[in-house]
Each structure stands twice: as structure tokens, then as C-alpha cells.
Design a protein around this motif. Sequence first.
Motif, mmCIF file in Angstrom:
data_model
loop_
_atom_site.group_PDB
_atom_site.id
_atom_site.type_symbol
_atom_site.label_atom_id
_atom_site.label_comp_id
_atom_site.label_asym_id
_atom_site.label_seq_id
_atom_site.Cartn_x
_atom_site.Cartn_y
_atom_site.Cartn_z
ATOM 1 N N GLN A 113 1.523 15.414 -4.572
ATOM 2 C CA GLN A 113 2.130 14.645 -5.678
ATOM 3 C C GLN A 113 3.246 13.722 -5.163
ATOM 4 O O GLN A 113 3.276 12.527 -5.440
ATOM 5 C CB GLN A 113 2.682 15.656 -6.710
ATOM 6 N N ARG A 114 4.160 14.313 -4.342
ATOM 7 C CA ARG A 114 5.301 13.527 -3.855
ATOM 8 C C ARG A 114 4.832 12.431 -2.895
ATOM 9 O O ARG A 114 5.308 11.310 -2.932
ATOM 10 C CB ARG A 114 6.297 14.467 -3.160
ATOM 11 N N GLY A 115 3.858 12.767 -2.048
ATOM 12 C CA GLY A 115 3.326 11.785 -1.104
ATOM 13 C C GLY A 115 2.721 10.588 -1.832
ATOM 14 O O GLY A 115 2.902 9.439 -1.425
ATOM 15 N N SER A 116 2.004 10.856 -2.922
ATOM 16 C CA SER A 116 1.384 9.757 -3.676
ATOM 17 C C SER A 116 2.467 8.873 -4.292
ATOM 18 O O SER A 116 2.349 7.642 -4.303
ATOM 19 C CB SER A 116 0.474 10.293 -4.780
ATOM 20 N N GLU A 117 3.548 9.510 -4.789
ATOM 21 C CA GLU A 117 4.643 8.719 -5.371
ATOM 22 C C GLU A 117 5.321 7.868 -4.292
ATOM 23 O O GLU A 117 5.637 6.692 -4.509
ATOM 24 C CB GLU A 117 5.686 9.645 -6.007
ATOM 25 N N LEU A 118 5.520 8.476 -3.127
ATOM 26 C CA LEU A 118 6.176 7.729 -2.041
ATOM 27 C C LEU A 118 5.302 6.561 -1.594
ATOM 28 O O LEU A 118 5.793 5.474 -1.299
ATOM 29 C CB LEU A 118 6.488 8.661 -0.860
ATOM 30 N N PHE A 119 3.976 6.779 -1.561
ATOM 31 C CA PHE A 119 3.106 5.673 -1.154
ATOM 32 C C PHE A 119 3.183 4.519 -2.153
ATOM 33 O O PHE A 119 3.210 3.346 -1.759
ATOM 34 C CB PHE A 119 1.657 6.133 -0.940
ATOM 35 N N GLU A 120 3.269 4.846 -3.443
ATOM 36 C CA GLU A 120 3.457 3.797 -4.465
ATOM 37 C C GLU A 120 4.715 2.990 -4.159
ATOM 38 O O GLU A 120 4.724 1.769 -4.256
ATOM 39 C CB GLU A 120 3.608 4.429 -5.857
ATOM 40 N N GLN A 121 5.795 3.695 -3.776
ATOM 41 C CA GLN A 121 7.061 2.995 -3.455
ATOM 42 C C GLN A 121 6.871 2.106 -2.223
ATOM 43 O O GLN A 121 7.372 0.988 -2.176
ATOM 44 C CB GLN A 121 8.174 3.995 -3.157
ATOM 45 N N ILE A 122 6.147 2.614 -1.230
ATOM 46 C CA ILE A 122 5.909 1.827 -0.002
ATOM 47 C C ILE A 122 5.253 0.490 -0.361
ATOM 48 O O ILE A 122 5.615 -0.565 0.159
ATOM 49 C CB ILE A 122 5.015 2.620 0.993
ATOM 50 N N CYS A 123 4.296 0.541 -1.288
ATOM 51 C CA CYS A 123 3.544 -0.681 -1.643
ATOM 52 C C CYS A 123 4.460 -1.787 -2.174
ATOM 53 O O CYS A 123 4.123 -2.965 -2.097
ATOM 54 C CB CYS A 123 2.454 -0.365 -2.666
ATOM 55 N N GLY A 124 5.618 -1.401 -2.705
ATOM 56 C CA GLY A 124 6.546 -2.411 -3.228
ATOM 57 C C GLY A 124 7.659 -2.785 -2.263
ATOM 58 O O GLY A 124 8.517 -3.604 -2.611
#
Length: 395
Positions: A113-124
Amino acid sequence: MPSKSRIPARLRGIHLYPIFAGEPNWIQCERSIIPEEANGSIPVRFSFIVPQAMTQENTPTIFAAEKRAHWRALEPEIWSIQGADLDAVPTQSILTTLWDQPRWLEAYHLYDQRGSELFEQICGLPEYYLTRTENAILETHARDIIARAPVRCIVELGAGYSKKTVHLLTEQLRQRGSSIFAPIDVSAAGLRASRAAVRSAFPEIQFHGLHARYEEGFSAIDKNLPTLFVFLGSTIGNFNHSDFPRFFRTLSAAMGPGDFLLLGADRVKDVKVLEDAYNDSRGVTAEFILNVFDHINRLLHGNFARDNMRYYSRYNPEWQRIEMYAVARARQDIRFADIDAAFQWQKDEKILVEISRKFDPLRLQEQLRFFDLGAVEHFTDPREWFSVLLFKKES
Ligand code: AVI
């Protein structure tokens, strides 16, 4: 409307009606609580959804006839393979690669869950140009891509539903009037978000989410249904040298004659640009990579100590890839409570957590010819940092 005998007794007398035209596997039930029943309080109306007994004929025709019997509705418009256990603890993968020399991990462990959220942040992130650049290419060329790929169905591998896919779906509807959209994802939450977004933005589109691993998902699609397979984000760059040919061999075998593949691939470029994209100033990428050890500790009751490790990444020019490592700041005795296995992670020893390969688009086009995927078109951005490649299945 389902026949009365198929309605569970406790639901009889309740208003039932099918809510999804086409695949009536789910029925919505609506009921008003009358005042006496509601203990004198205000009458309320509520609705809920129950599964209806399913038959093979209800399974959508996107599935090849011989595969149809294996798929079941997990919930409205989301399908999964009967008996598939996507949540099985990936113990063997983690242990075998951690005992390898050098030690490494498969990239899919990053996405809790946390990894997916962090990847979303990376994309921005300002340094992470990949998402923005690919999105701009798709926005500019969606019309041409869809015109060149006359299909009835778009299958997206991973990512469920991203802003980038919107450009393709918009054009598909504009040029063809209707479409099927079938994202394949191991995350049911991702598929639900995708379904909600498609329902509100594109009610004309038939949505079928496949809750499965890529290969199980695309191998189930009917070869007679003209399909565009979409694999964006340069996720192909996270595949190692044995995953890569296995993936294209299986995908090509699953494609029907005349099907298309749209592939997003990040390109070889200036080393500083590449290294900054994977070592951002806010430390989000470091957190994303090291978070995998919290995830492993939870899964296997391990004792990796996050404050005793650091993130290190570099571009390897010979392998044309970014390598993302965790490095031990001091020796750690790693143990997994439930398993009779332990190792010493030596000071300064690196564990390779993820690779991100960078490509030469022309060479990639030549290479995919050997998987019967003929190059149709190459779309890029003005800086030539990213490529979106269209292929057609030959023979
Ligand atoms: C998902 N994948 C394409 C990303 C990449 O660029 O390789 C994952 C990533 N890892 C660190 N930053 C982004």
C-alpha cells in the motif's frame, strides 16, 4: 430479472433488478423499511448488491471460449481466475534472491500500500520526467495511434487506469463510437478506482477489469477480438534479462493476427538527467526503495533495520540501466522469525532492489521483430527522452 427460485429466501419480497446490462451476474436490491419495522423512525430506502448464480454464458466474450469457464466475477465488472491466490506470500521469491550473489529482490515486492502511494508521488516529482513526457506524447498522438490501430478492445497491462489512457479511450470513442476497456492488474483496489473513473467519464465504454497477473490476463483474451495491448510507463525497464524475453514470447503468443501493442519505453540519455530522476532531492525515491524492507519484515517477520541502511543508485552504462540499491551502514544479522534461515548483511554490502533499463528505440523495434511484432510507428517528444512505440502482430 433473475427467476424467483434463484433469489435467496432472505431477499424475497425485496425489489431486485439487474444493474449491469450485458453481464447480469450482479443484481442490485432495493428495500424500504416500513415504519413498524424501523421502530417508528423515518422510513429509509437502501440498496445493496448481491452476486447472482453465474453461468458460463454470462462471462464476457472478451475471453477466449476455452478460457471462459475459468473466470468468475469477483464483483461487478471485475473478473478473476477461479481459485487463483494472488495474495500468496511470496516467501520463495524473497528468500531465493536474498541468498543469491549479489543479493537482489524482484521489483514487484515494492508495491505494498505504502509503496504504491510513494510511486504515485514519484510520478509528480520535478526530476521524474518519465510520466509527464509519456503523457504529453500520448496526448499529442492519440488520434494517430488509434487511427492506425483499428481495434474494438483496449487491454492495459498494469496501472489500472491512468490519466495517460484517457487520451486513448477518448480517441477510440471519437473514432469508433464504442469500445471495450480491459485493464489487467493484481491490485483489486486499482481496478475499482479504474472502474469508477471509466463509469463516470466514459459510460459508453464496456469495462472488464481482470484481477490477474499480466500473463494470465492477456492469455485469456479472445484472439478473434481485434485488440490493442497497452503497456506504458516504461515498466518494461523493470524486467531483467530473463523476464524480458519470457514476457514478449508469451504476449506475442497471446495476440491474434492483426492485434497491436503500444509500448512506452524510457530512452538512454544524459547520465545526470537519468541519475537525478532516481535520486530526487526530496528523498521520495529513497523512501520508496527502502520501504520494501518494512514490507518484507511484515510478510516474513524479519528484522531488517531501516536506520541501519541507506539508499544508493547509479547509472550502469554497460547495462544501460539505473540500479537502485540498499546498502548496510553496519553489519546486520538478518533473521526471519518463522523460518529457519538467517544471513549476515555485511557493512557496505549492497542489495539490488530494482533496475530500470533505458532503451534505444530503434534497437528495441529490431529486437521485437524476433517476437513477430512488426514496428508500425514511433512517437517521441521534442527532446527525444521517451518513446511510445506501436507494433502489429505479424503472421
Ligand atoms: C514503474 N517503473 C517504470 C518505475 C521506473 O522508472 O523504473 C519505478 C521507479 N522506481 C524508482 N522510481 C521509479
